[in-house]
Design a protein around this motif. Structure first.
Motif, PDB file in Angstrom:
ATOM      1  N   ARG B   8      81.115 125.715 -42.913  1.00 34.95           N
ATOM      2  CA  ARG B   8      79.686 125.726 -42.586  1.00 34.95           C
ATOM      3  C   ARG B   8      79.527 125.847 -41.092  1.00 34.95           C
ATOM      4  N   LEU B   9      78.565 126.652 -40.684  1.00 29.75           N
ATOM      5  CA  LEU B   9      78.294 126.747 -39.252  1.00 29.75           C
ATOM      6  C   LEU B   9      76.819 127.047 -39.048  1.00 29.75           C
ATOM      7  N   THR B  10      76.387 126.941 -37.795  1.00 29.61           N
ATOM      8  CA  THR B  10      74.990 127.193 -37.472  1.00 29.61           C
ATOM      9  C   THR B  10      74.926 128.321 -36.456  1.00 29.61           C
ATOM     10  N   ILE B  11      74.156 129.348 -36.778  1.00 28.77           N
ATOM     11  CA  ILE B  11      73.977 130.434 -35.820  1.00 28.77           C
ATOM     12  C   ILE B  11      72.500 130.518 -35.481  1.00 28.77           C
ATOM     13  N   ASP B  12      72.179 130.380 -34.221  1.00 31.79           N
ATOM     14  CA  ASP B  12      70.787 130.410 -33.752  1.00 31.79           C
ATOM     15  C   ASP B  12      69.886 129.494 -34.576  1.00 31.79           C
ATOM     16  N   GLY B  13      70.404 128.322 -34.883  1.00 32.50           N
ATOM     17  CA  GLY B  13      69.594 127.341 -35.604  1.00 32.50           C
ATOM     18  C   GLY B  13      69.583 127.528 -37.109  1.00 32.50           C
ATOM     19  N   LEU B  24      82.665 135.976 -36.396  1.00 28.71           N
ATOM     20  CA  LEU B  24      81.295 135.536 -36.101  1.00 28.71           C
ATOM     21  C   LEU B  24      80.286 136.660 -36.219  1.00 28.71           C
ATOM     22  N   VAL B  25      80.684 137.856 -35.756  1.00 23.69           N
ATOM     23  CA  VAL B  25      79.754 138.974 -35.748  1.00 23.69           C
ATOM     24  C   VAL B  25      79.336 139.323 -37.184  1.00 23.69           C
ATOM     25  N   GLU B  26      80.295 139.202 -38.121  1.00 23.30           N
ATOM     26  CA  GLU B  26      80.014 139.500 -39.528  1.00 23.30           C
ATOM     27  C   GLU B  26      79.182 138.384 -40.157  1.00 23.30           C
ATOM     28  N   ALA B  27      79.528 137.127 -39.843  1.00 24.79           N
ATOM     29  CA  ALA B  27      78.770 135.993 -40.381  1.00 24.79           C
ATOM     30  C   ALA B  27      77.311 136.073 -39.939  1.00 24.79           C
ATOM     31  N   ALA B  28      77.086 136.482 -38.692  1.00 23.16           N
ATOM     32  CA  ALA B  28      75.717 136.599 -38.185  1.00 23.16           C
ATOM     33  C   ALA B  28      74.990 137.754 -38.869  1.00 23.16           C
ATOM     34  N   ARG B  29      75.703 138.862 -39.067  1.00 25.47           N
ATOM     35  CA  ARG B  29      75.082 140.029 -39.703  1.00 25.47           C
ATOM     36  C   ARG B  29      74.556 139.678 -41.100  1.00 25.47           C
ATOM     37  N   ARG B  30      75.354 138.834 -41.800  1.00 28.68           N
ATOM     38  CA  ARG B  30      74.965 138.495 -43.172  1.00 28.68           C
ATOM     39  C   ARG B  30      73.665 137.725 -43.241  1.00 28.68           C
ATOM     40  N   ILE B  31      73.322 136.994 -42.166  1.00 21.68           N
ATOM     41  CA  ILE B  31      72.049 136.272 -42.207  1.00 21.68           C
ATOM     42  C   ILE B  31      71.010 136.975 -41.340  1.00 21.68           C
ATOM     43  N   GLY B  32      71.261 138.253 -41.073  1.00 18.33           N
ATOM     44  CA  GLY B  32      70.239 139.065 -40.414  1.00 18.33           C
ATOM     45  C   GLY B  32      70.174 138.931 -38.910  1.00 18.33           C
ATOM     46  N   ILE B  33      71.221 138.332 -38.301  1.00 16.95           N
ATOM     47  CA  ILE B  33      71.234 138.254 -36.836  1.00 16.95           C
ATOM     48  C   ILE B  33      72.158 139.347 -36.317  1.00 16.95           C
ATOM     49  N   LYS B  34      71.609 140.223 -35.490  1.00 14.69           N
ATOM     50  CA  LYS B  34      72.402 141.346 -35.009  1.00 14.69           C
ATOM     51  C   LYS B  34      73.001 141.013 -33.654  1.00 14.69           C
ATOM     52  N   ILE B  35      74.314 141.017 -33.599  1.00 19.37           N
ATOM     53  CA  ILE B  35      74.988 140.837 -32.319  1.00 19.37           C
ATOM     54  C   ILE B  35      75.427 142.228 -31.864  1.00 19.37           C
ATOM     55  N   PRO B  36      75.059 142.645 -30.644  1.00 23.14           N
ATOM     56  CA  PRO B  36      75.421 144.002 -30.235  1.00 23.14           C
ATOM     57  C   PRO B  36      76.934 144.147 -30.100  1.00 23.14           C
ATOM     58  N   VAL B  37      77.456 145.305 -30.504  1.00 15.97           N
ATOM     59  CA  VAL B  37      78.895 145.558 -30.368  1.00 15.97           C
ATOM     60  C   VAL B  37      79.112 146.998 -29.904  1.00 15.97           C
ATOM     61  N   PHE B  38      80.199 147.207 -29.195  1.00 18.76           N
ATOM     62  CA  PHE B  38      80.646 148.569 -28.898  1.00 18.76           C
ATOM     63  C   PHE B  38      82.037 148.802 -29.466  1.00 18.76           C
ATOM     64  N   CYS B  39      82.981 147.951 -29.049  1.00 19.30           N
ATOM     65  CA  CYS B  39      84.360 148.218 -29.466  1.00 19.30           C
ATOM     66  C   CYS B  39      84.605 147.763 -30.902  1.00 19.30           C
ATOM     67  N   SER B  40      83.809 146.841 -31.396  1.00 20.67           N
ATOM     68  CA  SER B  40      84.027 146.323 -32.738  1.00 20.67           C
ATOM     69  C   SER B  40      83.491 147.291 -33.779  1.00 20.67           C
TER      70      SER B  40
END
Lengths: 164, 799
Positions: B8-13, B24-40
């Motif tokens: 369990r974790l908390t991203i942006d509350g 983390l980038v994938e976990a955030a994407r799943r709850i609709g939080i977009k983290i910008p990426v270039f190389c990933s």
């Protein structure tokens, strides 16, 4: 595509021996490139292709590594490769002045070789000896805390050494 | 999958849950939080080079990269805190320091990830007053491929392209040369790229450094509409996005960007062949010949002439042959089969692509062949004479990923070293047509080792014995060896726990079309009152026409003339017919001979479902604007009701097709259970033919950018066409033939003149010639899919 060999039997054997020393062939790449440069003076595309074939790795891998390091040369170089560090610490302690001093003294620009084929002047990034800045590397030897005067003496001793 | 531990974790509350190991980038994407990426990139291994994805984690002293950090229990993550935004602002400023302000003329503009991130996090103003990095023309704009545009000045050094090249395409063509501000992406000595999976580096590039050169300066991306479709050019049958401009013209094809495993990449064929159906050779108007006068009609008006023609065909039941090729959807194949048997009342239903082992493979492996997931999770992959990169590049893509990203062991077997052999641990030379022998000796060796086996063979035996999950992939040549090979491979698979089999046929919807339409000898699922004594291969039909027992032929598919072996003989035979009805998307000599030629939709315009070689069910909606007329299924449905059948909707055909497929799957599963104890592998060894004293095996296949005549029809891929005979270097030396020399190739009584390219990647005694590099007249001696021919090489004298 198979190119003709540009290496001597000895050089090929040495590279294959280096390859056998590592569990992964690519690990032998830098020692192999050093060995090629030792014999041929610089790395030609055909040399890099042959290294790739001997080590069994893609040619682009050799090109990537060969062009990343300033210690590998891609054009014919002089007998003495004078590498002057122009990175931060060395520059603050006069590295860039040393470079222009040498340009004037040798009559060549950064990256060029004197017409007698003796010196190649190269401004390089960090040589990893900031505590002794400014640093100049001539072939495999480091010269630390260099001044213009010290450089002049060095150059003339190399010149006379070359004559011998 | 339920046993994977979750944290369990908390991203942006927002409190969330993710499996251990998820980034983390994938976990955030799943709850609709977009983290910008270039190389990933979701299909590439993490790198953490560009730093744009920095996020703040509570109690962590420094910001961390979300694209390389796995989730942890109790983690509290902030993706938009002041620290994060400031850091990103700095990164963007550094990236833009050397990035040209040429967005107005850059083709990436509008779908550029750098542009998007700059709008979100950029300062809006630059503090840099220095001169920007500017490669001189030689390096800034380099021409590395006829279909890609390269502008190194725009590069931000994320290395997505070079990693795609290594991990996905498997070519190792491009790399980052030099260092610091001189770093640039290039090939070794600017050699030209000829990748089977061409264009994926452009697809993943987050800037305009590498773009699709075929659409350069032609349109702006915000004027384009993506239409979901499926590509029918090989049996991978990949989902695609076909982009049309404001006028409805197709301008480019890309991979769909969703999170399924199959869907981020495309091969060169799928990406660049879209112009093939826009050219002069496209059949746009129908023609009808009545009493020696040719009339033309629009596609929308094709119902009436078609009904009349079919009435004529139905008059003389049993005298009509229905020939289809695999570039049709399941629904179309189903309706073709049904109309043939119920309306035309003929048993002669014939697939153009003739793999001898195909029906046997379908009977045994339908629904239980290896899937893409099986390949990706395999620890051992065995390629038996499967030139995947050439035949089905996207199945090759899964193998490359399994090897390069997941560490699967790969062994290749066959007369050719393929792209994948260079990634593999060993290659075992095996003569063409003798794949069955290899499988049988492998089965024997699993029980008792033979002392005379080669080192490579023994390595394969060891690997098979030690495997936890094996996938065996065989190409179209083994499939053409017939049912005996299928029995052998089934027997091998049954002896190795957790092993899966995948056979890759030529053609497009080869599996689906065969299951739905069947053939003259094979009509499962159609009930017992359907005759099973019809012609089932094209040679039979040709013979029957020549004897006069078949008087009408109906040909349905796309690029049909390409599939007719020995065209001059067919041409003479067609002249004898009373009716020749052709449904094709392309104009050819065949359509000009037809008494009725009906234009149909092409390989990406069609409507219906497709069964891929990996057993996936893909749906094409046929919604591309500007597609030619109505879809063939709808035309066939109307035709059926005009000819006295019941009216049926397209949707109900779709469900019937699905049911029929399920029936086939359950039948295959039952067949396996029946035979579990019986070991039916034939022990008789075939010699694989003999090329004779002076002869060579001539392997014929489809080169790189092939699919029928696509290479010749499309301008983009035609640029890659390479007409040369690949020959073993040692053989060439023995015959005193030098590289680039011209030779005469004698096949039967025909001669073809070709240039030789010597290589160590082909077995001694074998040669390879790309079929699509030959003209139709030269191609007539082509003897069916997968069958190696024998030929004699005559040194051409003067080079």
């Amino acid at each position: 595509m198979k190119s003709k060999t540009v290496f001597s039997e000895k050089l090929r054997a040495d590279i294959l021996q280096l390859k056998a020393m590592y569990p992964i062939a690519q690990s032998a790449l830098i020692p192999a490139l050093h060995r090629v440069q030792e014999e041929k003076g610089h790395l030609e595309p055909n040399s890099m292709l042959e290294v790739a074939q001997l080590l069994g790795i893609p040619p682009i891998e050799v090109m990537k590594t060969g062009t990343f390091y300033t210690m590998f040369h891609h054009k014919p170089v002089g007998k003495y490769r004078v590498q002057v560090c122009v990175n931060l610490t060395c520059s603050m302690l006069g590295g860039r002045h040393l470079l222009s001093h040498l340009e004037e003294k040798l009559g060549i620009k950064d990256g060029e070789t004197t017409s007698d084929g003796l010196f190649t002047l190269i401004g390089v990034q960090c040589l990893g000896a900031c505590h002794e800045a400014p640093v100049v590397q001539i072939n495999n030897d480091y010269h630390s805390l260099v001044s213009e005067k010290k450089l002049d003496t060095l150059l003339s001793s190399l010149r006379s050494g070359a004559k011998r | 999958m339920a046993d994977i531990a979750k944290v369990r974790l908390t991203i942006d509350g927002i409190s969330t849950e993710a499996e251990k190991g998820v980034l983390l980038v994938e976990a955030a994407r799943r709850i609709g939080i977009k983290i910008p990426v270039f190389c990933s990139h979701s299909k590439l291994l993490p790198l953490g080079a560009c730093r744009i994805c920095l996020v703040e984690i509570e109690k962590a002293p420094k910001l961390v990269t979300a694209c390389t950090t796995p989730v942890g229990e109790g983690m509290v993550v902030f993706t938009r805190s002041a620290r994060v935004v400031k850091a990103r602002q700095g990164i963007v400023e550094f990236l833009l320091a050397n990035h040209p302000l040429d967005c107005p003329i850059c083709d990436q503009g509008g779908e550029c990830e750098l542009q998007d991130v700059c709008f979100e996090f950029g300062r809006g103003k630059s503090r840099f007053e220095d001169i920007k990095r500017n490669f001189d023309n030689k390096y800034g704009r380099i021409k590395l491929s006829p279909v890609l545009s390269w502008v190194n000045n725009r590069c931000i050094h994320c290395e997505r392209c070079t990693r795609v090249c290594h991990q996905v395409v498997g070519e190792d063509h491009i790399g980052m040369l030099n260092r610091g501000d001189k770093a640039m992406i290039s090939t070794f000595q600017f050699t030209q790229m000829t990748c089977e999976l061409c264009g994926n580096c452009a697809e993943v590039c987050p800037t305009g450094t590498i773009t699709n050169g075929t659409v350069k300066y032609k349109d702006r991306v915000w004027n384009l509409t993506p239409n979901p479709s499926v590509c029918l050019l090989c049996s991978s049958s990949c989902a695609t996005r076909v982009w049309t401009d404001l006028k409805g013209k197709v301008t480019r094809v890309t991979a769909p960007k969703d999170e399924q495993d199959c869907c981020d990449f495309l091969c060169a064929k799928g990406r660049f062949s879209f112009d093939a159906d826009q050219g002069e050779q496209r059949l746009r108007e129908g023609t009808k010949i009545t009493s020696e006068v040719a009339e033309t009609f629009q596609q929308s008006e094709s119902l009436q002439p078609t009904v009349q023609a079919f009435k004529a065909l139905a008059k003389d039941s049993g005298s009509t042959a229905v020939i289809y090729n695999s570039r049709i959807a399941n629904e179309e194949a189903y309706l073709v089969g049904r109309i043939a048997r119920t309306v035309l009342k003929t048993p002669h239903v014939v697939p153009l692509e003739n793999h001898e082992g195909l029906t046997s493979y379908l009977d045994r492996f339908s629904g239980r062949q290896s899937t893409s997931k099986d390949i990706l999770s395999a620890d051992l992959i065995l390629l038996v004479d499967a030139p995947l990169a050439r035949e089905t590049p996207m199945i090759g893509y899964f193998v490359t990923r399994a090897v390069r990203q997941k560490g699967a062991a790969l062994y290749t077997v066959g007369p050719e070293k393929t792209r994948h052999s260079s990634m593999g641990l060993a290659h075992h030379w095996n003569a063409p047509g003798a794949s069955k022998d290899f499988v049988l000796s492998l089965i024997e060796a699993l029980q008792s080792r033979k002392s005379d086996a080669s080192a490579e063979f023994n390595k394969i035996v060891d690997a098979v014995q030690g495997s936890r999950q094996m996938v065996i992939i065989a190409g179209s040549r083994p499939l053409a060896e017939g049912p005996a090979f299928i029995r052998a491979i089934e027997s091998l698979s049954s002896k190795v726990a957790n092993s899966k089999v995948l056979m890759v046929p030529e053609g497009g919807n080869t599996l689906g079309a065969m299951l739905m339409a069947g053939s003259g000898m094979r009509v499962p699922g159609w009930g017992s009152n359907v005759s099973q004594n019809g012609c089932s291969v094209q040679e039979d039909v040709l013979g029957a026409i020549e004897k006069g027992s078949i008087k009408n032929v109906l040909l349905i598919g796309e690029d049909l003339q390409e599939g007719l072996i020995n065209w001059p003989r067919w041409k003479t035979a067609f002249a004898k017919l009373a009716n020749l009805v052709v449904f094709d998307a392309f104009r050819s000599e065949l359509t000009s001979l037809a008494t009725l030629a009906v234009p149909v939709r092409s390989f990406h315009e069609f409507e219906g479902s497709v069964l891929s070689a990996l057993g996936e069910w893909k749906i094409a909606r046929g919604s591309i604007p500007g597609a030619v007329g109505q879809s063939m299924s709808r035309l066939l449905l109307k035709l059926e009701s005009e000819l006295g059948g019941a009216e049926q909707s397209f949707a109900s055909v779709t469900s019937e097709v699905k049911k029929l497929y399920q029936w086939h799957v359950s039948r295959a599963t039952e067949a396996v259970e029946d035979k579990k104890s019986a070991d039916s592998a034939g022990k008789d060894k075939s010699t694989g033919g003999n090329p004779g004293k002076d002869g060579v095996f001539l392997l014929i296949g489809n080169d790189l950018y092939h699919s029928g005549a696509m290479t010749l029809r499309g301008a983009h891929l035609g640029q890659f066409l390479n007409r040369s005979l690949l020959m073993n270097s040692a053989d060439a030396e023995k015959m005193k033939i030098s590289n680039d020399a011209r030779v005469q190739l004698k096949i039967g009584s025909d001669k073809v003149s070709v240039a030789v390219r010597t290589t160590d990647d082909i077995m001694s005694g074998c040669c390879f010639l790309a079929l699509n590099s030959l003209s139709p007249d030269e191609r007539r001696w082509f003897g069916g899919i997968g069958k190696p021919l024998t030929a004699v090489i005559i040194s051409g004298g003067a080079a």
